[in-house]
Enzyme design. Structure first.
Site, PDB file in Angstrom:
ATOM      1  N   ARG A  53      53.372 -51.113  -8.492  1.00 35.37           N
ATOM      2  CA  ARG A  53      52.509 -51.810  -9.440  1.00 35.37           C
ATOM      3  C   ARG A  53      53.189 -53.037 -10.000  1.00 35.37           C
ATOM      4  O   ARG A  53      54.394 -53.021 -10.257  1.00 35.37           O
ATOM      5  CB  ARG A  53      52.189 -50.891 -10.619  1.00 35.37           C
ATOM      6  CG  ARG A  53      51.173 -49.862 -10.306  1.00 35.37           C
ATOM      7  CD  ARG A  53      51.021 -48.882 -11.439  1.00 35.37           C
ATOM      8  NE  ARG A  53      52.124 -47.950 -11.471  1.00 35.37           N
ATOM      9  CZ  ARG A  53      52.088 -46.783 -12.101  1.00 35.37           C
ATOM     10  NH1 ARG A  53      51.028 -46.434 -12.774  1.00 35.37           N
ATOM     11  NH2 ARG A  53      53.122 -45.981 -12.081  1.00 35.37           N
TER      12      ARG A  53
ATOM     13  N   ASP B 229      61.882 -44.806 -14.074  1.00 40.85           N
ATOM     14  CA  ASP B 229      60.511 -44.655 -14.609  1.00 40.85           C
ATOM     15  C   ASP B 229      60.465 -43.802 -15.874  1.00 40.85           C
ATOM     16  O   ASP B 229      59.644 -44.023 -16.773  1.00 40.85           O
ATOM     17  CB  ASP B 229      59.530 -44.124 -13.547  1.00 40.85           C
ATOM     18  CG  ASP B 229      60.014 -42.892 -12.810  1.00 40.85           C
ATOM     19  OD1 ASP B 229      61.151 -42.454 -13.064  1.00 40.85           O
ATOM     20  OD2 ASP B 229      59.265 -42.368 -11.959  1.00 40.85           O
TER      21      ASP B 229
ATOM     22  N   SER C  96      62.511 -46.158  -9.390  1.00 36.80           N
ATOM     23  CA  SER C  96      62.558 -44.731  -9.728  1.00 36.80           C
ATOM     24  C   SER C  96      63.336 -43.882  -8.739  1.00 36.80           C
ATOM     25  O   SER C  96      62.797 -42.973  -8.089  1.00 36.80           O
ATOM     26  CB  SER C  96      61.139 -44.210  -9.859  1.00 36.80           C
ATOM     27  OG  SER C  96      60.445 -45.057 -10.729  1.00 36.80           O
TER      28      SER C  96
HETATM   29  C1  BGC Z   1      63.963 -39.740  -8.653  1.00 37.80           C
HETATM   30  C2  BGC Z   1      63.988 -40.133 -10.115  1.00 37.80           C
HETATM   31  C3  BGC Z   1      62.586 -40.433 -10.592  1.00 37.80           C
HETATM   32  C4  BGC Z   1      61.664 -39.281 -10.263  1.00 37.80           C
HETATM   33  C5  BGC Z   1      60.233 -39.521 -10.704  1.00 37.80           C
HETATM   34  C6  BGC Z   1      62.954 -38.627  -8.414  1.00 37.80           C
HETATM   35  O1  BGC Z   1      62.856 -38.352  -7.055  1.00 37.80           O
HETATM   36  O2  BGC Z   1      65.235 -39.316  -8.245  1.00 37.80           O
HETATM   37  O3  BGC Z   1      64.824 -41.242 -10.321  1.00 37.80           O
HETATM   38  O4  BGC Z   1      62.618 -40.648 -11.963  1.00 37.80           O
HETATM   39  O5  BGC Z   1      61.669 -39.030  -8.887  1.00 37.80           O
HETATM   40  O6  BGC Z   1      59.690 -40.641 -10.109  1.00 37.80           O
END
Ligand code: BGC
Length: 515
Positions: free
Chosen positions: A112, A238, A185
């Protein structure tokens, strides 16, 4: 009739009786066999249900284990499977931020781009412009030498299109660089609030030659290659974006959780408790810690043979164990594995070829749709089994069985996530377990528990009603009726992207009230 005729007649009657007996016998035999097979299937379900059980005592063990692992992860680098990553975010937005900022959210199935205009005084976020796009599959798993450039160029191109659409009139930047909050993320070892190194990929991403690279630098370079007047002001997870947006709206927000394609949590920790970085100087005495709880592990987690197989066949075995029991990417595949086992042990799903052996064919929205099918004949279940798995003519009792499998998988996931959340509250001293001193605020002669808000985002919680109900109920079960009313779970829609833009404002080079 002569004696011959009589004999024939008797012979015929006897013959028919024998034939009928044979037919009846075959039918009974078939029925016995089919009952036996049905019992087998029911046994598979019962064993699975038993293996997934999460009575509240077990959840409390998970709560304790989570709190213990949090301490261990804060005590030393590599001290726990919980990485407890520093974010360098020491101050959360407080509503006074002003200006136009951009957010870029990369990490789930979609990515996004958005723009926010902040007016100060915790004003509503004006004019949020959002654009979503699916990430092309080949960019998520590319093995080519130029893969890294391809992904970041693709993102930069989308940013460029987004900015071009604004025209010149909408945003007055007076020759300044546009500032971007970049939500990435995946586990990142931050080197500052605006830079960090990718530790590993999760959620099925795997791009050649990117682990160990500074992701902000990769994006900044791609922006430069396109001649875009934009730079990364903050690089965040995130969960951190969700916490930031939660705090922007409500200052009691101290933790955030994502339960979407992947799962994770972050919270505000006292600097003194981050032992592994002794001497860490923070102006506020606190820092947001990205737990990376997807990798949490404890022997108290109820693990079944299906989880073990899913893990060993995944691209990241022995990794992200908690995530594989909780998040949207995996729930459907656990359901698929249980149904596949049932179909191998019996013919309840028919004998012809089906797509049950195709990994990840059942995505979590399909699980939610089957689980929440309230039509008397479970029409939606039949449709999904037919259209997606190519299993036709499934009797009602078998459809019910499928719904039950979805229920077991989802209930376990939601309750484990709830235990994780209470684990964080425990570490923060806000679960009420420390007695009178725990999470308490003094107000005259009456002491009362401090209000604690946990911001939450991700489709499993926001779009899957039964998941949400199971999670909320489990939190109430664990905390008990005295404490749970003080804990509020608040949905932060678009929190990860919007929060990034708001944090970019808080950490903007133009200076803000929060710093
Ligand atoms: C990642 C995290 C992320 C989470 C939610 C996980 O697979 O390692 O960094 O915050 O997914 O998106």
């Amino acid at each position: 009739m002569g004696s011959m005729g009589k004999v024939l007649g008797v012979g015929l009657v006897v013959g028919c009786a024998v034939a009928m007996c044979v037919v009846a016998g075959t039918m009974v035999g078939k029925r016995v066999k089919s009952r036996r097979r049905w019992r087998k299937v029911v046994k598979i379900l019962e064993e699975f249900e038993e293996g997934c059980a999460t009575p509240v005592e077990k959840l409390r063990q998970v709560v304790d284990a989570m709190a213990v692992e949090m301490h261990a992860g804060l005590a030393s680098e590599g001290g726990s499977k919980l990485k407890m990553l520093l974010t360098f975010v020491q101050n959360l937005p407080n509503g006074s931020e002003r200006g136009v900022y951009y957010g870029l959210d990369l990490g789930g199935t979609n990515f996004r781009v958005l723009r926010v205009q902040l007016g100060g005084q915790r004003s509503a976020i004006l004019e949020p412009g959002v654009e979503r796009q699916p990430i092309p599959e080949h960019l998520m798993t590319s093995t080519s030498e130029v893969a890294k450039f391809e992904l970041f160029d693709f993102i930069a191109a989308s940013l460029q299109k987004f900015v071009e659409k604004e025209g010149n009139g909408s945003v007055a930047l007076e020759g300044k660089l546009r500032e971007l909050g970049f939500t990435f993320s995946f586990p990142v070892k931050q080197t500052s609030v605006s830079s960090g190194i990718l530790i590993k990929w999760t959620k099925g991403f795997s791009i050649h030659d990117t682990v160990g690279k500074d992701v902000s630098e990769c994006l900044n370079q791609a922006l430069e290659r396109r001649g875009l007047d934009m730079r990364v002001a903050v690089l965040i997870n995130d969960t951190v974006g969700t916490l930031a947006l939660g705090h922007y709206h409500d200052e009691d927000t101290v933790a955030a959780v994502i339960i979407g394609t992947g799962t994770n949590a972050c919270y505000l920790e006292r600097s003194d408790d981050i032992i592994k970085c002794q001497g860490l100087l923070t102006t506020s005495g606190a820092m947001v810690v990205n737990m990376e709880w997807g990798n949490f592990w404890s022997s108290h987690l109820p693990r079944t043979s299906y989880d073990i197989e899913l893990d060993s066949e995944s691209p990241n075995p022995n990794d992200q164990g908690f995530e594989k029991m909780i998040s949207g990417m995996y729930l459907g595949d656990i359901v698929r594995r249980v149904i596949l086992k049932m179909s191998q042990e019996s013919d309840v799903f028919g004998l012809s070829f089906s797509k049950l052996s195709t990994p990840f064919i059942l995505r979590s929205p399909l699980i939610a749709a089957m689980h929440e099918d309230d039509s008397p004949d479970l029409r939606e279940v039949a449709r999904i089994l037919g259209e997606i798995l190519e299993i036709g003519d499934v009797p009602l009792k078998v459809r019910k069985l499928v719904v039950k499998v979805c229920d077991v998988v989802t209930r376990r996931a939601a309750r484990l996530a709830a235990a994780g959340i209470v684990g964080i509250l425990k570490k923060m001293g806000r679960d009420g377990s420390g007695g009178i001193a725990s999470g308490e605020v003094r107000g005259g002669s009456h002491s009362k528990m401090r209000r604690t808000v946990v911001a939450i985002e991700g489709a499993l919680y926001t779009s899957y009603t039964l998941f949400r109900e199971y999670l909320n109920d489990a939190i109430a079960d664990i905390l008990g009726e005295d404490i749970s009313p003080h804990v509020v779970l608040k949905v932060m829609e678009d929190g990860s992207g919007m929060g990034a833009a708001v944090l970019a404002a808080a950490y903007s080079s133009s200076g803000q009230d929060t710093l």
